[in-house]
Design an enzyme around this catalytic site. Structure first.
Site, PDB file in Angstrom:
ATOM      1  N   THR A 198      35.026 -43.221 -59.015  1.00  0.00           N
ATOM      2  CA  THR A 198      34.287 -43.035 -57.747  1.00  0.00           C
ATOM      3  C   THR A 198      33.047 -42.167 -57.954  1.00  0.00           C
ATOM      4  O   THR A 198      32.051 -42.340 -57.252  1.00  0.00           O
ATOM      5  CB  THR A 198      35.180 -42.438 -56.633  1.00  0.00           C
ATOM      6  OG1 THR A 198      35.594 -41.109 -56.984  1.00  0.00           O
ATOM      7  CG2 THR A 198      36.393 -43.305 -56.370  1.00  0.00           C
ATOM      8  N   VAL A 247      31.828 -42.073 -52.315  1.00  0.00           N
ATOM      9  CA  VAL A 247      32.455 -42.522 -51.049  1.00  0.00           C
ATOM     10  C   VAL A 247      33.785 -43.160 -51.487  1.00  0.00           C
ATOM     11  O   VAL A 247      34.011 -44.356 -51.321  1.00  0.00           O
ATOM     12  CB  VAL A 247      31.547 -43.501 -50.284  1.00  0.00           C
ATOM     13  CG1 VAL A 247      32.073 -43.746 -48.867  1.00  0.00           C
ATOM     14  CG2 VAL A 247      30.114 -42.972 -50.210  1.00  0.00           C
ATOM     15  N   HIS A 248      34.637 -42.284 -52.037  1.00  0.00           N
ATOM     16  CA  HIS A 248      35.805 -42.695 -52.832  1.00  0.00           C
ATOM     17  C   HIS A 248      36.546 -43.920 -52.276  1.00  0.00           C
ATOM     18  O   HIS A 248      36.742 -44.922 -52.968  1.00  0.00           O
ATOM     19  CB  HIS A 248      36.815 -41.545 -52.911  1.00  0.00           C
ATOM     20  CG  HIS A 248      36.239 -40.224 -53.257  1.00  0.00           C
ATOM     21  ND1 HIS A 248      35.934 -39.852 -54.535  1.00  0.00           N
ATOM     22  CD2 HIS A 248      35.902 -39.154 -52.478  1.00  0.00           C
ATOM     23  CE1 HIS A 248      35.458 -38.623 -54.555  1.00  0.00           C
ATOM     24  NE2 HIS A 248      35.426 -38.174 -53.319  1.00  0.00           N
ATOM     25  N   ASP A 249      37.022 -43.788 -51.032  1.00  0.00           N
ATOM     26  CA  ASP A 249      37.978 -44.768 -50.510  1.00  0.00           C
ATOM     27  C   ASP A 249      37.349 -46.153 -50.357  1.00  0.00           C
ATOM     28  O   ASP A 249      38.022 -47.178 -50.525  1.00  0.00           O
ATOM     29  CB  ASP A 249      38.524 -44.292 -49.157  1.00  0.00           C
ATOM     30  CG  ASP A 249      39.247 -42.958 -49.278  1.00  0.00           C
ATOM     31  OD1 ASP A 249      39.532 -42.537 -50.412  1.00  0.00           O
ATOM     32  OD2 ASP A 249      39.523 -42.344 -48.236  1.00  0.00           O
ATOM     33  N   VAL A 251      35.326 -47.537 -52.318  1.00  0.00           N
ATOM     34  CA  VAL A 251      35.258 -48.246 -53.603  1.00  0.00           C
ATOM     35  C   VAL A 251      36.479 -49.155 -53.769  1.00  0.00           C
ATOM     36  O   VAL A 251      36.379 -50.265 -54.299  1.00  0.00           O
ATOM     37  CB  VAL A 251      35.128 -47.243 -54.777  1.00  0.00           C
ATOM     38  CG1 VAL A 251      35.104 -47.978 -56.122  1.00  0.00           C
ATOM     39  CG2 VAL A 251      33.877 -46.378 -54.613  1.00  0.00           C
TER      40      VAL A 251
END
Ligand code: BDR
Ligand code: CA
Length: 319
Positions: A198, A247-249, A251
């Site tokens: 991420t 924008v970790h989630d 990805v």
């Protein structure tokens, strides 16, 4: 072509919010429901934020099931939070989109997960992007879940990078015992998107401007959430490129429609639950020293350009 069904398990949260909008609006995806869990904020705020985001992008039809308010065995973890500075500032408590006009579902998250997978005639991908408390509990109640889920795609962990401690990432650290149950559970296919990936899909202020220029509810909200994240990251947890944020989630959701967004390698992954310095660490056996069969496709890289292009393409449309 049939749309790919998924359930998102969230602790909404600014990056969860972008993931929800992507899953709710992408034409190749069919978001069956969102389940919420204690994490970035207390679970009732996660539920409220999830309803707000879905309503804001015109998807009042997607139900939200509230999940567990505490980790499996650590009643005070992560509240009160050692991490409150970062999580508190990055996510706030209530997201800046209007209040929802509807209620959460009457059924709880764990019951929804168990009954949905028990009765499913279609394949439904499970995408947890939060502490794994709901998923571990559902597995304990219904062990056949591992055969009913075609793929579980988890945002969590880190090999080179931690973000709560030098060893641990927030979602795994937030309920390490639950994470240990999930990684040991022999799912048919498990994909892990840790910080190593991420932090390669960084989004900039320039990208936010492009999003905002699209002029839709989703693009404006994404620009606000991501812009806020950049500001806080620059202040207290700067990325390799200043003026950017992971924008970790989102990805994980991006990977569902464009698998080339991440690059994976297959390894065995386990979770440390006992170490005083390392609790919550994802122990990824990158050199095959543990003798255990690799069970997880781990993302070590991500393609920022593809990811940002997907956000722009998806958020230009209205629901
Ligand atoms: C993860 O932790 C949460 O704060 C984010 O929503 C994301 O799921 C990143 O470490
Ligand atoms: Ca999250």
């Amino acid at each position: 072509m049939a749309r790919r069904k998924l359930i998102l398990d969230v602790d909404t949260g600014t990056d969860d919010a972008v993931a929800i909008m992507l899953a709710a609006l992408h034409p190749a995806l069919d978001l069956v429901g969102c389940t919420t869990v204690n994490g970035n904020v207390e679970v009732q705020y996660c539920t409220d934020n999830t309803l707000r985001v879905l309503d804001h992008v015109g998807r009042k039809d997607i139900p939200v099931y509230e999940g567990l308010a505490r980790p499996l065995v650590r009643p005070d973890f992560p509240i009160p939070r050692a991490v409150s500075d970062l999580a508190g500032q990055i996510h706030g408590r209530t997201l800046g989109v209007p209040a929802s006009t509807r209620r959460k579902a009457d059924v709880g998250a764990v019951e929804f997960l168990v009954e949905t997978y028990r009765n499913a005639t279609d394949e439904i991908t499970l995408v947890p992007v939060a502490p794994l408390t709901n998923i571990a509990t559902a597995l304990t109640l219904y062990p056949k879940l591992v055969d009913r889920v075609p793929e579980i795609v988890i945002m969590g962990g880190g090999h080179e990078i931690g973000n709560v401690t030098p060893s641990a990432e927030f979602n795994i650290w937030g309920d390490p015992e639950a994470a240990a149950v999930v990684f040991a559970a022999k799912f048919r296919k498990m994909t892990l998107v840790p910080l190593d990936a991420t932090h390669r899909a960084l989004v900039s202020y320039g990208d936010c401007e492009k999003l905002r220029a699209l002029g839709t509810p989703a693009s404006g909200a994404a620009a606000d959430f991501i812009g806020h994240r950049i500001h806080v990251h620059d202040e207290i947890q700067r990325m390799a490129i200043a003026g950017t944020t992971p924008v970790h989630d989102a990805v994980c959701v991006g990977y569902l429609v464009d698998p080339k967004i991440i690059t994976t390698r297959r390894h065995h992954v386990a979770v440390e639950t006992g170490g005083t310095l390392t609790v919550g660490r994802t122990v990824i056996d990158t050199h095959f020293r543990g003798g255990q069969e690799p069970q997880c496709d781990v993302a070590f890289d991500a393609d920022a350009g593809r990811f940002i292009a997907l956000l722009l393409e998806t958020f230009k449309k209205r629901a």
